[in-house]
Design a protein around this motif. Structure first.
Motif, PDB file in Angstrom:
ATOM      1  N   HIS A  23      -0.926   3.426  12.433  1.00 47.27           N
ATOM      2  CA  HIS A  23       0.245   3.930  12.002  1.00 47.27           C
ATOM      3  C   HIS A  23       0.964   4.950  12.244  1.00 47.27           C
ATOM      4  CE1 HIS A  23      -0.734  -0.150  10.317  1.00 47.27           C
ATOM      5  NE2 HIS A  23       0.170  -0.283  11.214  1.00 47.27           N
ATOM      6  N   LEU A  24       0.478   6.443  11.646  1.00 49.25           N
ATOM      7  CA  LEU A  24       1.021   6.800  11.566  1.00 49.25           C
ATOM      8  C   LEU A  24       1.554   8.137  13.991  1.00 49.25           C
ATOM      9  CD1 LEU A  24      -0.911   9.377   9.436  1.00 49.25           C
ATOM     10  CD2 LEU A  24       1.300   8.827   8.954  1.00 49.25           C
ATOM     11  N   ALA A  25       0.265   7.232  14.150  1.00 52.11           N
ATOM     12  CA  ALA A  25       0.510   7.287  16.111  1.00 52.11           C
ATOM     13  C   ALA A  25       1.458   6.315  16.329  1.00 52.11           C
ATOM     14  CB  ALA A  25      -0.672   7.010  16.617  1.00 52.11           C
ATOM     15  N   ALA A  26       1.657   5.281  15.652  1.00 50.04           N
ATOM     16  CA  ALA A  26       3.008   4.082  16.607  1.00 50.04           C
ATOM     17  C   ALA A  26       4.281   4.424  16.137  1.00 50.04           C
ATOM     18  CB  ALA A  26       2.204   3.084  15.858  1.00 50.04           C
ATOM     19  N   GLY A  27       4.541   5.702  15.186  1.00 50.57           N
ATOM     20  CA  GLY A  27       5.692   5.717  14.515  1.00 50.57           C
ATOM     21  C   GLY A  27       5.798   6.112  12.751  1.00 50.57           C
ATOM     22  N   VAL A  28       5.149   5.321  12.166  1.00 51.83           N
ATOM     23  CA  VAL A  28       5.379   6.310  11.044  1.00 51.83           C
ATOM     24  C   VAL A  28       5.573   6.990  10.633  1.00 51.83           C
ATOM     25  CG1 VAL A  28       3.796   6.136   9.123  1.00 51.83           C
ATOM     26  CG2 VAL A  28       4.193   3.325   9.740  1.00 51.83           C
ATOM     27  N   ASP A  29       5.962   7.606   8.747  1.00 54.77           N
ATOM     28  CA  ASP A  29       6.239   8.948   9.037  1.00 54.77           C
ATOM     29  C   ASP A  29       5.937   9.527   7.628  1.00 54.77           C
ATOM     30  OD1 ASP A  29       8.252  10.326  11.089  1.00 54.77           O
ATOM     31  OD2 ASP A  29       9.349   8.232   9.944  1.00 54.77           O
ATOM     32  N   PHE A  30       5.072   8.519   6.592  1.00 56.14           N
ATOM     33  CA  PHE A  30       4.145   8.036   5.552  1.00 56.14           C
ATOM     34  C   PHE A  30       3.946   7.340   5.345  1.00 56.14           C
ATOM     35  CE2 PHE A  30       9.007   8.163   3.642  1.00 56.14           C
ATOM     36  CZ  PHE A  30       8.294   7.540   2.785  1.00 56.14           C
ATOM     37  N   VAL A  31       2.853   7.202   4.053  1.00 58.42           N
ATOM     38  CA  VAL A  31       2.246   6.459   3.781  1.00 58.42           C
ATOM     39  C   VAL A  31       2.531   6.524   2.308  1.00 58.42           C
ATOM     40  CG1 VAL A  31       0.288   5.145   3.707  1.00 58.42           C
ATOM     41  CG2 VAL A  31       0.969   6.372   5.926  1.00 58.42           C
ATOM     42  N   VAL A  32       2.172   5.115   1.331  1.00 62.50           N
ATOM     43  CA  VAL A  32       2.688   5.178   0.216  1.00 62.50           C
ATOM     44  C   VAL A  32       0.787   4.219  -0.297  1.00 62.50           C
ATOM     45  CG1 VAL A  32       3.351   4.154  -2.136  1.00 62.50           C
ATOM     46  CG2 VAL A  32       4.663   5.415  -0.717  1.00 62.50           C
ATOM     47  N   ALA A  33      -0.017   4.628  -0.654  1.00 64.01           N
ATOM     48  CA  ALA A  33      -1.051   3.510  -0.698  1.00 64.01           C
ATOM     49  C   ALA A  33      -1.658   3.428  -2.494  1.00 64.01           C
ATOM     50  CB  ALA A  33      -1.860   4.205  -0.290  1.00 64.01           C
ATOM     51  N   THR A  34      -2.141   2.620  -2.056  1.00 67.16           N
ATOM     52  CA  THR A  34      -2.076   2.505  -3.916  1.00 67.16           C
ATOM     53  C   THR A  34      -4.447   1.498  -3.761  1.00 67.16           C
ATOM     54  OG1 THR A  34      -0.739   1.606  -5.001  1.00 67.16           O
ATOM     55  CG2 THR A  34      -2.470   0.545  -6.078  1.00 67.16           C
ATOM     56  N   ASP A  35      -5.375   2.596  -4.494  1.00 70.69           N
ATOM     57  CA  ASP A  35      -6.565   1.692  -4.079  1.00 70.69           C
ATOM     58  C   ASP A  35      -6.565   1.546  -5.421  1.00 70.69           C
ATOM     59  OD1 ASP A  35      -8.844   2.863  -3.270  1.00 70.69           O
ATOM     60  OD2 ASP A  35      -9.676   3.270  -5.311  1.00 70.69           O
ATOM     61  N   ASN A  36      -7.247   0.290  -5.367  1.00 70.03           N
ATOM     62  CA  ASN A  36      -7.822  -1.117  -6.239  1.00 70.03           C
ATOM     63  C   ASN A  36      -8.545  -1.269  -6.816  1.00 70.03           C
ATOM     64  OD1 ASN A  36      -7.144  -4.384  -7.199  1.00 70.03           O
ATOM     65  ND2 ASN A  36      -7.153  -2.847  -8.761  1.00 70.03           N
ATOM     66  N   GLY A  37      -9.422   0.339  -7.446  1.00 64.90           N
ATOM     67  CA  GLY A  37     -11.201   0.751  -7.691  1.00 64.90           C
ATOM     68  C   GLY A  37     -11.988   0.288  -6.621  1.00 64.90           C
ATOM     69  N   SER A  38     -12.018   1.204  -5.724  1.00 63.96           N
ATOM     70  CA  SER A  38     -13.099   1.084  -4.332  1.00 63.96           C
ATOM     71  C   SER A  38     -14.022   1.762  -4.954  1.00 63.96           C
ATOM     72  CB  SER A  38     -12.131   1.530  -2.953  1.00 63.96           C
ATOM     73  OG  SER A  38     -11.153   0.774  -2.733  1.00 63.96           O
ATOM     74  N   THR A  39     -15.060   1.231  -3.876  1.00 66.07           N
ATOM     75  CA  THR A  39     -16.160   2.082  -4.741  1.00 66.07           C
ATOM     76  C   THR A  39     -17.372   2.503  -3.006  1.00 66.07           C
ATOM     77  OG1 THR A  39     -17.536  -0.383  -4.617  1.00 66.07           O
ATOM     78  CG2 THR A  39     -16.380   1.137  -6.505  1.00 66.07           C
ATOM     79  N   ASP A  40     -16.477   2.218  -2.402  1.00 69.34           N
ATOM     80  CA  ASP A  40     -17.404   2.391  -1.018  1.00 69.34           C
ATOM     81  C   ASP A  40     -16.476   3.701  -0.101  1.00 69.34           C
ATOM     82  OD1 ASP A  40     -14.836   1.403  -0.169  1.00 69.34           O
ATOM     83  OD2 ASP A  40     -15.958  -0.109   1.442  1.00 69.34           O
ATOM     84  N   GLY A  41     -16.348   4.171  -0.411  1.00 67.03           N
ATOM     85  CA  GLY A  41     -15.615   5.155  -0.079  1.00 67.03           C
ATOM     86  C   GLY A  41     -13.713   5.638   0.410  1.00 67.03           C
ATOM     87  N   THR A  42     -13.218   3.720   0.227  1.00 61.87           N
ATOM     88  CA  THR A  42     -12.142   4.089   1.304  1.00 61.87           C
ATOM     89  C   THR A  42     -11.276   4.916  -0.145  1.00 61.87           C
ATOM     90  OG1 THR A  42     -12.172   1.776   0.911  1.00 61.87           O
ATOM     91  CG2 THR A  42      -9.765   2.759   0.730  1.00 61.87           C
ATOM     92  N   ARG A  43     -11.484   5.368  -1.324  1.00 65.78           N
ATOM     93  CA  ARG A  43     -10.346   6.318  -2.031  1.00 65.78           C
ATOM     94  C   ARG A  43     -10.622   7.925  -1.507  1.00 65.78           C
ATOM     95  NH1 ARG A  43      -7.507   6.888  -6.528  1.00 65.78           N
ATOM     96  NH2 ARG A  43      -6.911   8.905  -6.946  1.00 65.78           N
ATOM     97  N   GLU A  44     -11.476   7.974  -0.774  1.00 60.71           N
ATOM     98  CA  GLU A  44     -11.926   9.532  -0.552  1.00 60.71           C
ATOM     99  C   GLU A  44     -11.183   9.581   1.154  1.00 60.71           C
ATOM    100  OE1 GLU A  44     -14.884   8.672  -3.868  1.00 60.71           O
ATOM    101  OE2 GLU A  44     -14.264   8.111  -1.868  1.00 60.71           O
TER     102      GLU A  44
END
Length: 341
Positions: A23-44
Motif C-alpha cells: 500500500h505504501l508503494a501504491a500511493g498510501v502516505d501513512f498508516v494507522v494500525a491497531t494490534d489486537n493482542g498478536s502473539t506471532d510477530g505481527t506487533r514487531e
C-alpha cells in the motif's frame, strides 16, 4: 493529497509486511494500525514501520472484538493527522486501483462525493506447499458465480473508503460508513479489493483458534478447522474445473506486484520489500467492460441483502404489532371487567 490506510490486525505475521509495503508503494502516505493482542510477530513488524515514521500504532488488548469502534477510532485519528482520504482495510486485503495509483483513483472522484466503494475480490485457498501465499493464491472467485449466502466468506461484496472526517463512523466489516455529511457515489467502482483470508492451515489455526469471534463465523467454534477451513482449499483438479466453468479466474496481479517490490522472479518465504512506487496498468476497454459485468453482480447482491433486511424489519414490526394487539386487547378486557354494573 494525503492518503491514509487503517489496519486492524491480530496474528497476521505472514501477510502484514506485504500488506503495508504494497500500500505504501501504491500511493498510501501513512498508516494507522491497531494490534489486537498478536502473539506471532505481527506487533514487531508494525513497530518496525512505526520506527520508520510511516505508521502510528495503537495497542488494543481487549478480547471483545469491536471492529467498528476500533476502525472508527483509527479513521478519526487519520483525519486528525491530515489525511484527505482514508482506506479502512483488514490485513488480508490489498486495494488495487483501476488507475495509475490509489491517489489518482480518488482524484478522479467529483468533489461533491465523499464515499466510494471497491469491489471485493475473494481469492480461494490453495494447498499449502510452504511457499509464499502470493505465489500460491493466484486464483479468485468469479463474480459471475454469485453467492448470496450472507455468512459465506466468498460472497460478492463491496468495501467502503471515504474522505477523512472527524465525525466518521465505520460500520463492522468496513462495508459502509455513516455519521458524516459525505455523499456516496453508487455504481462506480474505481478500486478492487483483493481478499486472501485463508492462506495456510497454520495461519488459520493461529488466528482463529480459541473461538475468536472473527472470520469463519459460518460454522460453530469447535468445528472451524475441520468443517470449514480444510474443505475450502481448492486443489489442482478443482481449480482446473473451476477455470473451465468460469467459476474461477486466474489473477496474478498481486503476486506480480509483490515480486516487483521484492526485486525477485519468485517470492521467498520471507521477502524484503522496497518502497519503490508501483506502476499500475490502466484497464483496457475490454477489461472495463468485463469489470462492469462483474460489478453488476455486486449491485445485485446488495439488492438481495437489502431485501433480506427489509423482510427482517417487516417480521419484527409484525411481531411488535401482534404483541401490541394482545396488550391492547388485555387492557380493554380489564377496563370492561372493572365497569360498574
Amino acid at each position: 493529497m494525503q492518503l491514509a490506510l487503517t489496519l486492524l490486525a491480530k496474528n497476521e505475521a505472514d501477510v502484514i509486511d506485504a500488506n503495508i509495503a504494497y500500500h505504501l508503494a501504491a500511493g498510501v502516505d501513512f498508516v494507522v494500525a491497531t494490534d489486537n493482542g498478536s502473539t506471532d510477530g505481527t506487533r514487531e513488524i508494525l513497530e518496525r514501520y512505526e520506527t520508520e515514521g510511516v505508521l502510528r500504532l495503537i495497542t488494543e488488548p481487549s478480547t471483545d472484538f469491536r471492529q467498528g469502534e476500533w476502525v472508527t477510532r483509527m479513521a478519526r485519528l487519520a483525519a486528525e493527522q491530515g489525511a484527505d482520504w482514508v482506506i479502512n482495510a483488514d490485513a488480508d486485503e490489498f486495494w488495487w486501483p483501476r488507475a495509475e495509483d490509489l491517489k489518482e483513483a480518488f482524484e478522479r472522484l467529483p468533489g461533491r462525493y465523499g464515499v466510494v466503494h471497491g469491489v471485493w475480490r475473494p481469492f480461494v485457498s490453495r494447498p499449502d506447499d510452504g511457499t509464499h501465499f502470493a505465489e500460491r493464491m493466484t486464483t479468485r472467485l468469479s463474480m459471475q458465480a454469485a453467492i448470496n449466502d450472507p455468512t459465506n466468506p466468498f460472497r460478492p461484496a463491496r468495501k467502503a473508503t471515504h474522505r477523512a472526517h472527524p465525525g466518521i463512523r465505520v460500520r463492522d466489516g468496513n462495508h459502509d460508513v455513516e455519521g458524516a455529511p459525505l455523499v456516496t457515489l453508487h455504481g462506480w467502482y474505481p478500486l478492487e479489493v483483493f481478499h486472501l483470508p485463508l492462506r495456510s492451515r497454520e495461519q488459520i489455526e493461529t488466528k482463529y483458534a480459541g473461538g475468536a469471534r472473527r472470520g469463519l463465523r459460518f460454522v460453530p467454534d469447535e468445528d472451524r478447522m475441520d468443517a470449514a477451513a480444510d474443505p475450502l482449499v481448492v486443489d489442482d483438479s478443482e481449480r482446473e474445473r473451476g477455470l473451465g466453468e468460469n467459476l474461477l479466474v486466474e489473477d496474478t496481479r498481486l503476486r506480480d506486484a509483490l515480486r516487483t517490490l521484492a526485486g525477485t522472479e519468485q517470492l521467498g518465504t520471507e521477502p524484503e520489500f522496497t518502497r519503490e512506487p508501483l506502476a499500475f496498468p490502466r484497464p483496457s476497454v475490454v477489461d472495463d467492460a468485463l469489470f462492469a459485468v462483474e460489478a453488476a453482480v455486486v449491485a445485485q447482491a446488495d439488492e438481495i441483502r437489502q431485501r433480506r433486511q427489509v423482510d427482517d424489519l417487516e417480521r419484527r414490526l409484525q411481531d411488535v404489532e401482534a404483541l401490541l394487539g394482545v396488550r391492547i386487547q388485555r387492557r380493554l378486557q380489564q377496563l370492561l371487567t372493572r365497569r360498574p354494573t
